[in-house]
Scaffold this active site. Structure first.
Site, PDB file in Angstrom:
ATOM      1  CG  HIS A   1      21.349  -6.330  -5.800  1.00  0.00           C
ATOM      2  ND1 HIS A   1      20.431  -5.604  -6.253  1.00  0.00           N
ATOM      3  CD2 HIS A   1      20.463  -7.663  -5.568  1.00  0.00           C
ATOM      4  CE1 HIS A   1      19.120  -5.866  -6.162  1.00  0.00           C
ATOM      5  NE2 HIS A   1      19.216  -7.132  -5.617  1.00  0.00           N
TER       6      HIS A   1
ATOM      7  CD  GLU B   1      12.217 -13.638  -5.697  1.00  0.00           C
ATOM      8  OE1 GLU B   1      12.917 -13.483  -4.588  1.00  0.00           O
ATOM      9  OE2 GLU B   1      11.705 -12.200  -6.326  1.00  0.00           O
TER      10      GLU B   1
ATOM     11  NE  ARG C   1      19.757 -10.104  -0.914  1.00  0.00           N
ATOM     12  CZ  ARG C   1      18.767  -9.529  -1.689  1.00  0.00           C
ATOM     13  NH1 ARG C   1      17.698  -9.261  -1.077  1.00  0.00           N
ATOM     14  NH2 ARG C   1      18.801  -9.620  -3.039  1.00  0.00           N
TER      15      ARG C   1
ATOM     16  NE  ARG D   1      20.112 -12.747  -7.801  1.00  0.00           N
ATOM     17  CZ  ARG D   1      19.661 -11.903  -6.811  1.00  0.00           C
ATOM     18  NH1 ARG D   1      20.192 -11.711  -5.769  1.00  0.00           N
ATOM     19  NH2 ARG D   1      18.553 -11.828  -7.149  1.00  0.00           N
TER      20      ARG D   1
ATOM     21  CG  HIS E   1      20.633  -8.589 -10.094  1.00  0.00           C
ATOM     22  ND1 HIS E   1      20.660  -8.508 -11.382  1.00  0.00           N
ATOM     23  CD2 HIS E   1      19.664  -8.902  -9.330  1.00  0.00           C
ATOM     24  CE1 HIS E   1      19.464  -9.140 -11.650  1.00  0.00           C
ATOM     25  NE2 HIS E   1      18.964  -9.384 -10.424  1.00  0.00           N
TER      26      HIS E   1
ATOM     27  CG  LEU F   1      12.004  -5.922   1.076  1.00  0.00           C
ATOM     28  CD1 LEU F   1      11.016  -6.155  -0.070  1.00  0.00           C
ATOM     29  CD2 LEU F   1      12.206  -4.496   1.132  1.00  0.00           C
TER      30      LEU F   1
ATOM     31  CB  SER G   1      12.714   7.516   5.430  1.00  0.00           C
ATOM     32  OG  SER G   1      13.329   7.946   4.227  1.00  0.00           O
ATOM     33  N   GLY G   2      13.756   4.098   4.682  1.00  0.00           N
ATOM     34  CA  GLY G   2      13.465   2.738   4.092  1.00  0.00           C
ATOM     35  C   GLY G   2      12.315   1.848   4.805  1.00  0.00           C
TER      36      GLY G   2
HETATM   37  C1  LIG Z   1      16.798  -2.535  -7.130  1.00  0.00           C
HETATM   38  C2  LIG Z   1      16.549  -3.384  -5.855  1.00  0.00           C
HETATM   39  C3  LIG Z   1      15.764  -4.598  -5.931  1.00  0.00           C
HETATM   40  C4  LIG Z   1      15.543  -5.144  -4.573  1.00  0.00           C
HETATM   41  N1  LIG Z   1      14.811  -6.265  -4.680  1.00  0.00           N
HETATM   42  C5  LIG Z   1      14.367  -6.797  -3.427  1.00  0.00           C
HETATM   43  C6  LIG Z   1      13.181  -7.860  -3.137  1.00  0.00           C
HETATM   44  O1  LIG Z   1      12.404  -7.874  -4.073  1.00  0.00           O
HETATM   45  N2  LIG Z   1      13.089  -8.271  -2.102  1.00  0.00           N
HETATM   46  C7  LIG Z   1      14.025  -8.169  -0.888  1.00  0.00           C
HETATM   47  O2  LIG Z   1      13.855  -8.700   0.142  1.00  0.00           O
HETATM   48  N3  LIG Z   1      14.862  -7.252  -1.294  1.00  0.00           N
HETATM   49  C8  LIG Z   1      15.112  -6.471  -2.128  1.00  0.00           C
HETATM   50  N4  LIG Z   1      16.251  -5.613  -2.421  1.00  0.00           N
HETATM   51  C9  LIG Z   1      16.960  -5.279  -1.108  1.00  0.00           C
HETATM   52  C10 LIG Z   1      16.073  -4.404  -0.239  1.00  0.00           C
HETATM   53  O3  LIG Z   1      15.384  -3.627  -0.843  1.00  0.00           O
HETATM   54  C11 LIG Z   1      16.939  -3.618   0.771  1.00  0.00           C
HETATM   55  O4  LIG Z   1      17.798  -4.656   1.645  1.00  0.00           O
HETATM   56  C12 LIG Z   1      16.097  -2.894   1.941  1.00  0.00           C
HETATM   57  O5  LIG Z   1      14.865  -2.471   1.195  1.00  0.00           O
HETATM   58  C13 LIG Z   1      17.079  -2.344   2.866  1.00  0.00           C
HETATM   59  O6  LIG Z   1      15.910  -1.512   3.828  1.00  0.00           O
HETATM   60  P1  LIG Z   1      16.587  -0.598   4.692  1.00  0.00           P
HETATM   61  O7  LIG Z   1      15.517   0.185   5.177  1.00  0.00           O
HETATM   62  O8  LIG Z   1      17.370  -1.362   5.496  1.00  0.00           O
HETATM   63  O9  LIG Z   1      17.234   0.681   3.804  1.00  0.00           O
HETATM   64  P2  LIG Z   1      16.836   1.503   2.723  1.00  0.00           P
HETATM   65  O10 LIG Z   1      15.717   1.249   2.159  1.00  0.00           O
HETATM   66  O11 LIG Z   1      18.094   1.589   1.683  1.00  0.00           O
HETATM   67  O12 LIG Z   1      16.416   2.742   3.398  1.00  0.00           O
HETATM   68  C14 LIG Z   1      17.911   3.318   3.904  1.00  0.00           C
HETATM   69  C15 LIG Z   1      17.439   4.882   4.212  1.00  0.00           C
HETATM   70  O13 LIG Z   1      18.507   5.951   4.787  1.00  0.00           O
HETATM   71  C16 LIG Z   1      18.637   7.030   4.260  1.00  0.00           C
HETATM   72  N5  LIG Z   1      19.977   7.335   4.609  1.00  0.00           N
HETATM   73  C17 LIG Z   1      20.895   6.665   4.385  1.00  0.00           C
HETATM   74  N6  LIG Z   1      22.289   7.573   4.768  1.00  0.00           N
HETATM   75  C18 LIG Z   1      21.590   8.491   5.780  1.00  0.00           C
HETATM   76  C19 LIG Z   1      22.263   9.347   6.515  1.00  0.00           C
HETATM   77  N7  LIG Z   1      23.549   9.871   6.598  1.00  0.00           N
HETATM   78  N8  LIG Z   1      21.544  10.251   6.978  1.00  0.00           N
HETATM   79  C20 LIG Z   1      20.114  10.375   7.013  1.00  0.00           C
HETATM   80  N9  LIG Z   1      19.502   9.209   6.105  1.00  0.00           N
HETATM   81  C21 LIG Z   1      20.060   8.404   5.575  1.00  0.00           C
HETATM   82  C22 LIG Z   1      18.431   6.713   2.692  1.00  0.00           C
HETATM   83  O14 LIG Z   1      18.284   7.815   2.260  1.00  0.00           O
HETATM   84  C23 LIG Z   1      17.152   6.007   3.164  1.00  0.00           C
HETATM   85  O15 LIG Z   1      15.775   6.684   3.209  1.00  0.00           O
HETATM   86  C24 LIG Z   1      16.277  -4.905  -3.616  1.00  0.00           C
HETATM   87  C25 LIG Z   1      17.231  -3.819  -3.673  1.00  0.00           C
HETATM   88  C26 LIG Z   1      17.295  -3.294  -4.879  1.00  0.00           C
HETATM   89  C27 LIG Z   1      18.398  -2.044  -4.870  1.00  0.00           C
END
Ligand SMILES: Cc1cc2nc3c(=O)[nH]c(=O)nc-3n(C[C@H](O)[C@H](O)[C@H](O)COP(=O)(O)OP(=O)(O)OC[C@H]3O[C@@H](n4cnc5c(N)ncnc54)[C@H](O)[C@@H]3O)c2cc1C
Length: 543
Positions: free
Chosen positions: A342, A116, A377, A281, A235, A383, A12-13
């Site tokens: 990171h 950035e 990256r 970085r 990072h 995002l 749920s990201g």
């Molecule tokens: C501190 C930080 C700052 C960042 N800043 C930036 C930024 O400014 N700009 C940018 O572009 N990117 C940034 N990033 C990177 C970016 O946030 C991520 O790459 C992106 O949000 C990933 O999105 P996603 O939906 O793929 O995964 P996520 O947002 O990580 O979501 C994954 C989801 O899957 C769930 N999950 C995992 N395993 C399971 C399982 N087995 N069963 C059920 N659910 C599960 C988790 O609970 C979560 O809800 C940052 C990352 C971090 C950590």
């Protein structure tokens, strides 16, 4: 009872919530997530989302910047898709009610675009320094308000439901209910892996606890090719404090004059790069790592105490407040920092529709390797990638559902075998700590042939122990995550060992320069009974 749906979304990201919303237009959706709905890497994103937004910018410029960062390994088609579709996807977010920062007169609706490292133009839409929180708020509210999305929080996907054949078919997942216990079948006509990153494979990480690489490990076990796992972004500055898990100290601090110091107060960055603290970085992360390893320091310090305290408090309110909570006044004393894992550029190989080698399985967001990032990256592109590919994958799956006449196969209930309950949680903790520590020391920012060989021996032993343990005891979320972390660690080690050059985020002292012969992806796959198979060099792992 099986929990049936047209579309099963795991995670749920930003990727998972986007998939769920898009798919809900065409059918029933079950959204499974292992913690509370907002918990994800997405929620902690600070900087923002890169997108061509102003007349001074152009698609060509964003494409060129992305290709330059990727160091020869980006797939141009993926870059084109993400960059060109980016503005529409950001508009979708705005239409849902995401509030990005404006500048000037609010009636003009002119967005405040940040710039950035690596971007040649201002193109980062942001919501102060907490963009992820705002995006996840807007998407989460929309998902909760959509009637045909059923949300299962505290549910953890364990493995994919597979129909074996020449091209295996994914029919959903086995899911552990973390509160009610028990592993249940969640059959679906299309499954979306949106499980995010794997920072928890390393001792220090900016990622929250949920980032255990579950999606990569599940897809690998099911036979899907996995690419470019050696490209892990570190990072340079994460707050170092026993209670401050995963707090990033923004790079903008160095931009405003903060200096890196050893514990004895000595500066060191000039010895590594003439740009000192303003070096890119990767160079800063490598320098800090070297100082820590050579001298045995637990951390180094980032010092901005020479700047005016009012300026520091006004410019960095979040960092100031967080440090203060841990007893550090950054206007008067240096901040203890370490580099931290990171972002993983590699993942489950996915095509331009987010489709994987397994029929009916899509991978979107950080879990996927789409070819966008190549060997490194570009900031704030992740995002955007998640948004673009979640939209494409959902569109593809919805179109397919319209003519889908296939009957459900027989899906066996979860087989717990002769497993018994265990109170040996110390085994899990011990193995987990060991993996994260040797991954940090041997497979971290700076690698060598010898360190990688040692890591390979260690992971082989631990894998054996974990396999035995997994067979004998009732699965718990800790055990499932441990098994996944071990798998991801092995994939990183094997991929890093096979790349005999330094490129992008992969740096090894034994092969310190890029080699044109290695200008290709590293693709690995599970070989039954014989561990990880490295596939022949290819631009696309399946086509
Ligand atoms: C501190 C930080 C700052 C960042 N800043 C930036 C930024 O400014 N700009 C940018 O572009 N990117 C940034 N990033 C990177 C970016 O946030 C991520 O790459 C992106 O949000 C990933 O999105 P996603 O939906 O793929 O995964 P996520 O947002 O990580 O979501 C994954 C989801 O899957 C769930 N999950 C995992 N395993 C399971 C399982 N087995 N069963 C059920 N659910 C599960 C988790 O609970 C979560 O809800 C940052 C990352 C971090 C950590």
């Amino acid at each position: 009872m099986p929990v049936e749906s047209d579309f099963l979304v795991l995670g749920s990201g930003i990727a998972g919530l986007t998939c769920a919303l898009e798919c809900a237009r065409a059918g029933s959706v079950v959204l499974v997530t292992k913690d509370r709905l907002p918990e994800s890497n997405s929620r902690y994103a600070q900087g923002g989302i890169a997108s061509v937004w102003s007349p001074e910018d152009s698609f060509e410029s964003h494409i060129a910047d992305t290709l330059a960062a990727g160091d020869g390994l980006c797939h141009r088609d993926a870059v084109e898709v993400v960059v060109r579709e980016g503005p529409d996807r950001v508009r979708d977010l705005i239409a849902l009610g995401t509030n990005f920062d404006l500048r000037g007169d609010p009636d003009d609706h002119e967005y405040d675009l940040g710039r950035e490292g690596g971007h040649s133009k201002r193109r980062i839409l942001h919501a102060t320094d907490a963009t992820g929180r705002e995006v996840i708020r807007a998407l989460g509210e929309a998902v909760r308000a959509t009637p045909n999305i059923s949300i299962r929080e505290n549910h953890l996907a364990v493995d994919l439901l597979l129909e074996r054949g020449e091209r295996p078919v994914c029919w959903g997942a086995y899911v552990l209910d973390r509160e009610g216990r028990g592993v249940h079948r969640f059959p679906a006509r299309a499954t979306f892996l949106c499980t995010g990153g794997a920072g928890k494979v390393y001792l220090y990480t900016s990622n929250p606890d949920v980032a255990t690489g579950d999606g990569v490990a599940m897809a690998y076990r099911a036979g899907a090719p996995i690419a470019n796992m050696e490209f892990f972004q570190f990072h340079p500055t994460c707050l170092y404090h026993p209670e401050a898990k995963s707090f990033l100290v923004t790079e903008a601090l160095r931009g405003e004059g903060a200096i890196l110091r050893r514990p004895d107060g000595e500066t060191f960055m000039k010895r590594y790069d003439p740009r000192a603290e303003l070096a890119p970085r990767d160079i800063v992360a490598r320098a800090i790592d070297n100082e820590m390893k050579v001298h045995g320091f637990e951390c180094v310090y980032l010092d901005i105490s020479h700047r005016d305290p009012d300026f520091v408090r006004g410019r960095f309110p979040t960092v100031y407040e967080t440090c203060r909570r841990f007893g550090i006044d950054m206007t008067r004393q240096p901040i203890p920092v370490v580099p931290a894992a990171h972002y993983v550029c590699g993942g489950v190989v996915a095509d331009l529709d987010g489709a994987t080698a397994l029929d009916r399985l899509y991978a979107c967001g950080e879990v996927a390797c789409t070819g966008l990032h190549g060997a490194n990256r570009l900031a704030s592109n992740s995002l955007l990638e998640a948004l673009a590919f979640a939209h494409r994958a959902a569109t593809h799956a919805c179109a397919r559902l319209r003519d889908d006449r296939r009957r459900w196969p027989d899906i066996r209930p979860w087989d717990a075998g002769r497993a018994t309950d265990s109170d040996e949680s110390v085994v899990v903790t011990q193995n987990w700590d060991e993996i994260r520590r040797f991954m940090w020391n041997y497979v971290g920012i700076v690698r060598s042939d010898r360190r990688l060989a040692r890591a390979r021996t260690r992971i082989a032993l631990l894998q054996e122990e974990i396999r035995e343990y997994y067979r004998d005891v009732v699965v718990t979320s800790d055990l499932i995550e441990l098994r996944n972390i071990a798998t991801v660690a092995e994939l990183i080690i094997v991929s890093a060992s096979s790349r005999r050059e330094s490129r992008g985020l992969h740096y090894t002292i034994d092969h310190p320069r890029p080699d044109p012969a290695w200008a290709h992806d590293t693709v690995v796959r599970r070989q039954d009974g014989a561990g990880v198979e490295v596939l022949a060099p290819s631009r696309r792992a399946f086509a």
